[in-house]
Design an enzyme around this catalytic site. Structure first.
Site, mmCIF file in Angstrom:
data_model
loop_
_atom_site.group_PDB
_atom_site.id
_atom_site.type_symbol
_atom_site.label_atom_id
_atom_site.label_comp_id
_atom_site.label_asym_id
_atom_site.label_seq_id
_atom_site.Cartn_x
_atom_site.Cartn_y
_atom_site.Cartn_z
ATOM 1 N N TYR A 69 5.124 59.021 47.224
ATOM 2 C CA TYR A 69 5.212 58.249 48.475
ATOM 3 C C TYR A 69 3.847 57.700 48.879
ATOM 4 C CZ TYR A 69 5.750 57.333 53.484
ATOM 5 O OH TYR A 69 5.725 56.742 54.731
ATOM 6 N N ASN A 95 9.667 46.789 56.091
ATOM 7 C CA ASN A 95 9.763 48.120 56.704
ATOM 8 C C ASN A 95 10.577 49.104 55.870
ATOM 9 O OD1 ASN A 95 9.917 50.104 59.104
ATOM 10 N ND2 ASN A 95 12.066 49.652 58.680
#
Length: 250
Positions: A155, A92
Site C-alpha cells: 500500500y 480517490n
C-alpha cells in the site's frame, strides 16, 4: 474568496463512501457536474444518488472496477459522452490490506498496485484527449508514504509512487496550464469507524489523537475542502505539490 466551481466538469473515482463521497458532494454543491464510480452495489450508492439529485446538476454514479483496465477505459468513455470534457479529476479509489511482507503474494501485490496506482495512471491517460486546459488533477495520497507502516508495504509503495507520477506529470504538462497535485491524507474518521467494534474504534482514536498536532482525527469534509481549493482558480500557481491534510500527524 470564491470557491464556486459553476460549470466545471469533474470525475471522482471511488465516490460513494468516505473521503470520495465527501469530495463528490462538495464539488456538486460548489456547482460542478460530477461523474463518480463504485465497484459494488450498496446502500451507499443509492443514498449518494438521492443526495446528488437533491443538489441539482448533471451528475452520474456509474459502476466500474478500476482494477480492470478495460473498465477504466469504459468509465472514461462514459465521462466524455456525458460531460464532454473534464476540468477536474480526483483519483480517490483505492484498496488496502494488512499482510506480513514475507506472506505477501504476487496476486495481492498486483491487486493493490492496479487499484491504487495503475488505475490513476490510466484514468489520466484516457482523459488527456478531453482534459481541458487549466484542468486540475488531484491524486489522493497518504501520509503513510512518508513514514512506512508495517504490514502495508504494498500500500505505502503505491502511495509513494503516486507522488512521483504526479510530480512528473506536473512538469510534462505544465506548459498546457494543466495542474497535478497530491493530497496526502492522515487518519480520517470515515464510516469505516462505525463498522468497527466500539472498543476497536476507541483504541484507534486513543492511539492517533496524541500523534496529531490538533489532537483529533480528520473528517472527510476537511479533505474535500482541500480538493475544492485545488480544483479552483485560487490555487492556479500550485502544481507538482504534495499537500498534507493530516492534522499535523507525526
Amino acid at each position: 474568496m470564491d470557491f464556486s466551481l459553476e460549470g466545471k466538469k469533474a470525475l471522482v473515482t471511488g465516490g460513494t463512501r468516505g473521503i470520495g463521497r465527501a469530495v463528490v458532494l462538495a464539488l456538486a454543491r460548489a456547482g460542478a457536474d460530477v461523474v463518480t464510480c463504485y465497484r459494488q452495489e450498496s446502500d451507499a450508492v443509492a443514498s449518494l444518488e438521492r443526495e446528488l439529485k437533491e443538489t441539482g446538476g448533471n451528475h452520474h454514479v456509474l459502476r466500474g472496477d478500476l482494477a480492470d483496465p478495460g473498465e477504466v477505459a469504459r468509465l472514461l468513455r462514459e465521462c466524455r459522452a456525458r460531460l464532454g470534457r473534464l476540468d477536474v479529476i480526483v483519483n480517490n479509489a483505492g484498496a488496502i490490506s494488512h499482510v506480513p511482507y514475507a506472506e505477501l503474494t504476487l496476486e495481492e501485490w498486483q491487486r493493490i498496485l492496479n487499484t491504487n496506482l495503475t488505475a490513476a495512471h490510466l484514468v489520466i491517460q484516457h482523459a488527456l484527449p478531453f482534459l481541458s486546459d487549466q484542468a486540475s488533477v488531484i491524486n489522493i495520497g497518504s501520509k503513510s508514504s512518508e513514514v512506512g507502516i508495517p504490514l502495508r508495504a504494498h500500500y505505502t509503495a503505491t502511495k509513494a509512487a503516486l507522488r512521483g507520477l504526479t510530480r512528473s506529470l506536473a512538469k510534462e504538462f505544465g506548459g498546457t496550464g494543466r495542474r497535478f497535485n497530491v493530497l496526502a491524507a492522515g487518519v480520517i474518521e470515515t464510516e469505516a469507524f462505525d463498522a468497527m467494534p466500539p472498543e476497536r474504534a476507541a483504541e484507534m482514536r486513543k492511539r492517533y489523537h496524541p500523534k496529531t498536532a490538533l489532537g483529533r482525527l480528520g473528517r472527510p469534509d476537511e479533505v474535500a475542502g482541500a480538493v475544492l481549493w485545488l480544483a479552483g482558480d485560487l490555487s492556479s500557481y500550485v502544481t507538482g505539490a504534495t499537500i498534507a491534510v493530516d492534522g499535523g500527524i507525526s
